[in-house]
Design a protein around this motif. Structure first.
Motif, mmCIF file in Angstrom:
data_model
loop_
_atom_site.group_PDB
_atom_site.id
_atom_site.type_symbol
_atom_site.label_atom_id
_atom_site.label_comp_id
_atom_site.label_asym_id
_atom_site.label_seq_id
_atom_site.Cartn_x
_atom_site.Cartn_y
_atom_site.Cartn_z
ATOM 1 N N ALA A 155 29.871 39.285 11.858
ATOM 2 C CA ALA A 155 28.431 39.612 12.258
ATOM 3 C C ALA A 155 27.820 39.116 10.769
ATOM 4 C CB ALA A 155 28.253 41.092 12.243
ATOM 5 N N TYR A 156 28.281 38.993 10.083
ATOM 6 C CA TYR A 156 27.885 38.534 8.301
ATOM 7 C C TYR A 156 28.065 37.458 8.466
ATOM 8 C CZ TYR A 156 27.147 37.680 3.373
ATOM 9 O OH TYR A 156 26.220 37.481 2.464
ATOM 10 N N GLU A 157 28.331 35.950 8.820
ATOM 11 C CA GLU A 157 28.884 34.939 9.168
ATOM 12 C C GLU A 157 28.176 34.333 9.593
ATOM 13 O OE1 GLU A 157 32.683 33.545 8.367
ATOM 14 O OE2 GLU A 157 33.485 35.148 6.808
ATOM 15 N N GLY A 158 27.907 35.190 11.335
ATOM 16 C CA GLY A 158 27.325 34.340 12.092
ATOM 17 C C GLY A 158 25.498 34.760 11.778
ATOM 18 N N TYR A 163 21.468 31.104 9.740
ATOM 19 C CA TYR A 163 19.839 30.584 9.082
ATOM 20 C C TYR A 163 20.834 29.596 8.216
ATOM 21 C CZ TYR A 163 17.233 35.177 9.417
ATOM 22 O OH TYR A 163 16.387 35.870 9.632
ATOM 23 N N GLY A 164 21.175 28.683 8.790
ATOM 24 C CA GLY A 164 21.815 27.793 8.118
ATOM 25 C C GLY A 164 22.764 27.194 6.991
ATOM 26 N N LEU A 165 23.049 28.681 6.450
ATOM 27 C CA LEU A 165 23.981 28.441 5.265
ATOM 28 C C LEU A 165 25.109 28.178 5.883
ATOM 29 C CD1 LEU A 165 23.046 32.701 4.057
ATOM 30 C CD2 LEU A 165 22.457 29.483 3.138
ATOM 31 N N ARG A 166 26.261 27.794 4.790
ATOM 32 C CA ARG A 166 27.775 27.608 4.848
ATOM 33 C C ARG A 166 28.334 28.361 3.938
ATOM 34 N NH1 ARG A 166 30.880 21.466 5.158
ATOM 35 N NH2 ARG A 166 32.221 22.587 5.142
ATOM 36 N N VAL A 167 29.543 28.948 4.644
ATOM 37 C CA VAL A 167 30.736 29.653 3.464
ATOM 38 C C VAL A 167 30.522 28.591 2.731
ATOM 39 C CG1 VAL A 167 32.375 31.559 3.653
ATOM 40 C CG2 VAL A 167 30.615 31.519 5.428
ATOM 41 N N ARG A 168 30.423 28.730 1.711
ATOM 42 C CA ARG A 168 31.540 27.949 0.784
ATOM 43 C C ARG A 168 33.139 28.539 -0.141
ATOM 44 N NH1 ARG A 168 30.495 22.645 1.672
ATOM 45 N NH2 ARG A 168 28.216 22.526 2.013
ATOM 46 N N SER A 211 19.426 39.087 17.653
ATOM 47 C CA SER A 211 19.530 38.018 16.425
ATOM 48 C C SER A 211 20.901 38.065 16.199
ATOM 49 C CB SER A 211 18.256 38.278 15.704
ATOM 50 O OG SER A 211 18.388 39.814 14.973
ATOM 51 N N ALA A 212 21.110 37.309 14.920
ATOM 52 C CA ALA A 212 22.348 37.369 14.529
ATOM 53 C C ALA A 212 22.379 38.720 13.168
ATOM 54 C CB ALA A 212 23.055 35.998 13.544
ATOM 55 N N LEU A 213 21.281 38.981 12.614
ATOM 56 C CA LEU A 213 20.645 39.632 11.793
ATOM 57 C C LEU A 213 20.715 40.894 12.737
ATOM 58 C CD1 LEU A 213 20.394 40.615 9.256
ATOM 59 C CD2 LEU A 213 17.765 40.106 9.587
ATOM 60 N N GLY A 214 20.371 41.241 13.363
ATOM 61 C CA GLY A 214 20.369 42.376 14.591
ATOM 62 C C GLY A 214 21.391 43.128 14.725
ATOM 63 N N ALA A 215 22.376 41.719 14.770
ATOM 64 C CA ALA A 215 23.918 42.895 15.228
ATOM 65 C C ALA A 215 24.564 42.618 13.721
ATOM 66 C CB ALA A 215 24.439 41.383 15.689
ATOM 67 N N LEU A 216 24.181 42.076 12.081
ATOM 68 C CA LEU A 216 24.827 42.884 11.450
ATOM 69 C C LEU A 216 24.007 43.830 11.558
ATOM 70 C CD1 LEU A 216 26.854 42.290 8.995
ATOM 71 C CD2 LEU A 216 24.135 40.386 7.801
ATOM 72 N N LEU A 217 23.331 43.923 11.247
ATOM 73 C CA LEU A 217 22.928 45.530 11.238
ATOM 74 C C LEU A 217 23.381 46.675 11.755
ATOM 75 C CD1 LEU A 217 19.154 44.870 9.910
ATOM 76 C CD2 LEU A 217 20.600 44.782 8.649
ATOM 77 N N THR A 218 23.036 46.453 12.580
ATOM 78 C CA THR A 218 23.877 47.654 13.698
ATOM 79 C C THR A 218 25.681 47.353 13.797
ATOM 80 O OG1 THR A 218 22.421 46.227 15.767
ATOM 81 C CG2 THR A 218 24.235 47.554 16.507
#
Length: 281
Positions: A155-158, A163-168, A211-218
């Motif tokens: 959920a976090y990485e989703g 939001y256009g971020l890439r895990v480095r 949203s992916a943020l909604g999924a993370l918070l859930t």
């Protein structure tokens, strides 16, 4: 360093040969020796390849690259760092199971330490470049005793991807009874990202937000114990009695209940209460 390592390993094998010369179980011992030589050859080959990769990644390019290609150049450096980390890990596993002379093991371990230091330096260089080009965000994901760790990470990485971020960088983060991952993400400035996430959070009104943020918070809300999800200053904290979000100073690390207390002290326009998302206990 390679020469020193190989000389030490060869000396170890030579000593083994002298010992085996008087062994009555010579055929079996010779087979063991052949296997040891094969391990040595493979280990030396992989070590040389790793050193070559480090040299290639660290060497500055003499050819100017137009600005539009900067992200491709940084992605290439990121891929090299990942490859070096994987190869270093494989070599460390080989070293742990390699049955040979102690001095040779120490020499190889010192060489691996050097390579790991080179990898860290390359990683630092990559993040510095990314911060100048597009922004780097510190992230954190924790749960009590690692509860729902895989679901939270997805959920976090989703959310990061949305939001256009890439895990480095992913750095496992054991912290007492809290388990999770510290992240370095690129693609946006930390303050701008935090404001955008917080603005969306304040507008949430239903537990089935798509949203992916909604999924993370859930996912955070469903935890039995505590948990923390951070993107720079944006902080979501699950305690046994609440789910709170707020904008805290970036890098402000503490236990979830302490973070929850700090969020409650924020002005109304810098915090929100999402406890209604929590499952019924």
């Amino acid at each position: 360093m390679n020469t020193v390592i190989l000389v030490l390993l060869c000396l170890a094998i030579a000593g083994r040969e002298l010992y085996l010369a008087s062994d009555k179980r010579l055929p079996r011992a010779q087979a063991e020796l052949r296997d040891l030589r094969a391990q040595l050859a493979e280990l030396a080959r992989r070590h040389e390849t790793l050193q070559a990769d480090v040299a290639e990644a660290a060497a500055p390019s003499g050819i100017p690259i137009p600005q539009p290609d900067a992200s491709d150049r940084l992605d290439g450096l990121h891929d090299r760092v990942e490859r070096l980390e994987k190869t270093t890990g494989d070599l460390s596993e080989d070293l742990a199971g390699f049955d040979t002379d102690r001095d040779a093991q120490r020499a190889l371990a010192r060489s691996l330490d050097t390579v790991e230091r080179d990898v860290r330096e390359l990683q630092h260089e990559m993040l510095d470049r990314l911060d100048r080009e597009e922004g780097v965000v510190d992230g954190l994901l924790l749960s009590e005793e690692g509860e729902a760790e895989a679901l939270l990470a997805d959920a976090y990485e989703g959310c990061a991807s949305e939001y256009g971020l890439r895990v480095r960088v992913r750095d496992p983060r054991p912290d007492g009874g809290w388990l999770g991952t510290a992240y370095r993400l690129s693609g946006m400035r930390a303050d701008a990202l935090a404001e955008e996430l917080f603005s969306y959070t304040r507008g949430l009104y239903a537990p089935d937000d798509p949203s992916a943020l909604g999924a993370l918070l859930t996912e955070l809300a469903q935890l039995r114990g505590g948990g923390v999800a951070r993107f720079g200053p944006f902080t979501a904290v699950r305690t046994q009695s609440a789910l709170l979000c707020g904008l805290l100073p970036d890098g402000d690390v503490a236990e979830p209940w302490e973070l929850a207390g700090r969020i409650r002290e924020l002005p109304d326009d810098r915090r929100c209460d999402l406890s209604w998302l929590r499952a019924d206990d």
